[in-house]
Design an enzyme around this catalytic site. Structure first.
Site, PDB file in Angstrom:
ATOM      1  CE  LYS A 193      43.753  35.857  40.711  1.00 63.68           C
ATOM      2  NZ  LYS A 193      43.526  37.131  41.573  1.00 63.68           N
ATOM      3  CG  ASN A 194      44.513  36.358  45.269  1.00 63.81           C
ATOM      4  OD1 ASN A 194      44.659  36.683  43.961  1.00 63.81           O
ATOM      5  ND2 ASN A 194      43.209  35.877  45.606  1.00 63.81           N
ATOM      6  CB  CYS A 217      36.350  39.522  39.112  1.00 62.16           C
ATOM      7  SG  CYS A 217      37.358  38.175  38.444  1.00 62.16           S
ATOM      8  NE  ARG A 263      36.657  42.723  43.830  1.00 64.30           N
ATOM      9  CZ  ARG A 263      37.538  41.763  43.511  1.00 64.30           C
ATOM     10  NH1 ARG A 263      37.451  41.863  42.177  1.00 64.30           N
ATOM     11  NH2 ARG A 263      38.356  41.598  44.206  1.00 64.30           N
ATOM     12  CG  LEU A 285      37.587  49.941  53.598  1.00 64.22           C
ATOM     13  CD1 LEU A 285      37.605  48.487  53.938  1.00 64.22           C
ATOM     14  CD2 LEU A 285      36.967  50.674  54.855  1.00 64.22           C
ATOM     15  CG  ASP A 308      38.442  34.214  45.504  1.00 63.99           C
ATOM     16  OD1 ASP A 308      37.832  35.170  45.137  1.00 63.99           O
ATOM     17  OD2 ASP A 308      39.565  34.510  45.576  1.00 63.99           O
ATOM     18  CB  ILE A 336      32.764  38.431  50.350  1.00 63.30           C
ATOM     19  CG1 ILE A 336      32.943  37.520  51.344  1.00 63.30           C
ATOM     20  CG2 ILE A 336      33.900  39.457  50.025  1.00 63.30           C
ATOM     21  CD1 ILE A 336      33.620  38.041  52.627  1.00 63.30           C
ATOM     22  NE  ARG A 357      42.031  38.914  36.128  1.00 61.80           N
ATOM     23  CZ  ARG A 357      41.420  39.241  37.281  1.00 61.80           C
ATOM     24  NH1 ARG A 357      40.167  39.434  37.079  1.00 61.80           N
ATOM     25  NH2 ARG A 357      41.872  39.896  38.026  1.00 61.80           N
TER      26      ARG A 357
END
Ligand code: UD1
Length: 417
Positions: free
Chosen positions: A22-23, A116, A121, A125, A305, A327, A397
């Site tokens: 996915k990423n 999510c 988030r 940046l 993740d 994170i 997702r």
């Protein structure tokens, strides 16, 4: 009913092919906006985040054909229209379109992206980097307007590692005037995949996989075909499933080379793991060892993740584990759900302390984000009896068909509609 029903309690046994990532797929799809011609993208996972990205590209008048896992995308009739707000709002990756859109259209209105609920988030940046490249950005309540008379190369020294910001800078820089340098770039394999795709299309990017990426702007990109590599997080999820339930599984096409920290953590828990060219074999009996310290950090360290999936497994380990989430601040949202199953976990800010128990009890659970939802399903596989995990759509997702995959590993589970 938007749920998954699991009859758990048995060891996992079998083989499953790991889907495309996915990423990796999402930024590559955003990058098709930059390409003058047709892109053929194979092994693209059939998941709802990809569906939303394709919807966004269609709203920008890209032609898209889909044959199972292969996409043919042509952005030659691109038009910078408003994008459907529900698709922008549902996933953070919509932000990855920003650099590419500015490169293509010069002016964009974008509502703040979703994704999510695992932390604040922010997108500072991304916006700061684009400002350095000649973009004016006006922030409003629901979104922002970004405009440029032409993107120019710049030197970026990121104050901390961000996968999405690194991707956005790369996408803005490939066709910009001049050279761009990213210091403290993300080293994640997803960055490598995006750069490989773009370089295949004629971009000039070096240093992917290191902390310093250099992009020489080129005039244009040409048509390209690309195969999306397998998903390291999906592979890690099923590996953690084997830790939760015990058993022996073969994860076909698992990208072993990207999974060192995950394999180390699983080995330290007592799993016997063998790497092959074709994938990963994982064997684990039910005497899992606790991990005195599991800390999530940017790649090549242990990925955030997979923190939830390992948290689920550590609830059944022998002894006390300490997990540090470095994170995202809200990544312990599954803890109350695991506690319903009898797990013994206490959380304080970024730290969870897990005292292993002998068994988890089946329960009705509520997913509230993607990776946490998958972890609850794994916990259900390990618990005797019927577990229901509600809010399946979060898991969809990122996982093509988690029930079918788990059934291939011997789990009795099905979707409830
Ligand atoms: C990507 C992944 C996600 C993964 C994460 C970390 C995708 C679609 N998502 O998310 O699955 O969990 O990397 O590996 O690839 N931050 C800021 N300001 C910014 C940008 C980020 O403060 O402008 C912070 C975030 O809140 C977070 C940290 O930086 O604390 C890292 O986030 P980042 O690497 O950007 O994650 P994403 O790219 O959103």
């Amino acid at each position: 009913m938007d749920a998954i029903q699991i009859y758990g309690g048995n060891c996992l046994k079998g083989e499953v092919k790991i889907q495309g990532s996915k990423n990796m797929a999402l930024p590559v799809l955003a990058a098709t906006l930059l390409i003058n011609g047709t892109c053929e993208i194979e092994n693209c996972p059939v998941i709802s985040d990809v569906h939303h990205m394709l919807r966004l590209l269609k709203s920008l008048c890209c032609d898209i054909e889909r044959k199972n896992h292969t996409l043919i995308i042509n952005s030659q009739s691109f038009s910078c229209n408003d994008m459907p707000s529900d698709s922008v709002g549902v996933m953070r990756s919509s932000l990855t379109l920003l650099g590419a859109l500015l490169s293509r259209a010069g002016s964009v209105y974008m509502q703040y992206p979703g994704g999510c609920v695992i932390g604040q988030r922010p997108i500072d940046l991304h916006l700061d980097a684009l400002r350095r490249m000649g973009v004016d950005i006006e922030e409003k309540e629901d979104g922002f307007v970004a405009q440029t008379k032409g993107l120019t190369g710049a030197i970026h020294n990121l104050p901390f590692v961000s996968v999405g910001a690194t991707e956005n800078i790369i996408l803005a820089a490939v066709l910009a005037k001049g050279n761009t340098i990213i210091e403290n770039a993300a080293k994640e394999p997803e960055i490598g995949a995006l750069c490989e795709f773009l370089n295949k299309a004629g971009a000039d990017i070096t240093g992917a996989g290191s902390r310093r990426i250099v992009i020489h702007g080129v005039e244009k990109l040409h048509e390209v075909s690309y195969r999306v590599p397998a998903d390291r997080i999906v592979a890690g999820t099923y590996l953690a499933g084997c830790l939760c339930s015990g058993g022996e599984v073969f994860l076909k096409e698992a990208p072993c080379g990207q999974m060192d920290a995950v394999i180390d953590a699983a080995s330290n828990m007592g799993a016997d793991i063998k790497r092959y060219k074709e994938g990963l074999r994982v064997k684990c009996d039910k005497r899992r060892k606790a991990l005195p310290r599991l800390c999530t950090e940017s790649y090549p360290a242990f990925p955030t993740d997979l923190q939830s999936a390992f948290l689920a497994a550590l609830t059944l380990a022998d002894g006390r584990s300490v997990i540090k989430e470095e994170i995202f601040e809200n990544r312990f949202r599954i803890v109350p759900e695991l506690q319903k199953m009898g797990a013994c976990i206490s959380c304080d800010g970024h730290t969870a302390i897990v005292d292993g128990v002998d068994k988890l009890n089946a329960a009705t659970l509520y997913a509230n984000e993607l990776r946490g939802g998958a972890a609850l399903i794994l916990a259900g596989c390990a618990a005797d009896g019927e577990t229901i995990v509600c809010n399946r759509h979060f898991v969809e997702r990122g996982y093509e068909d988690i029930c079918a995959d788990l059934r291939a590993l011997g789990v009795r589970c099905k979707k409830l509609d």
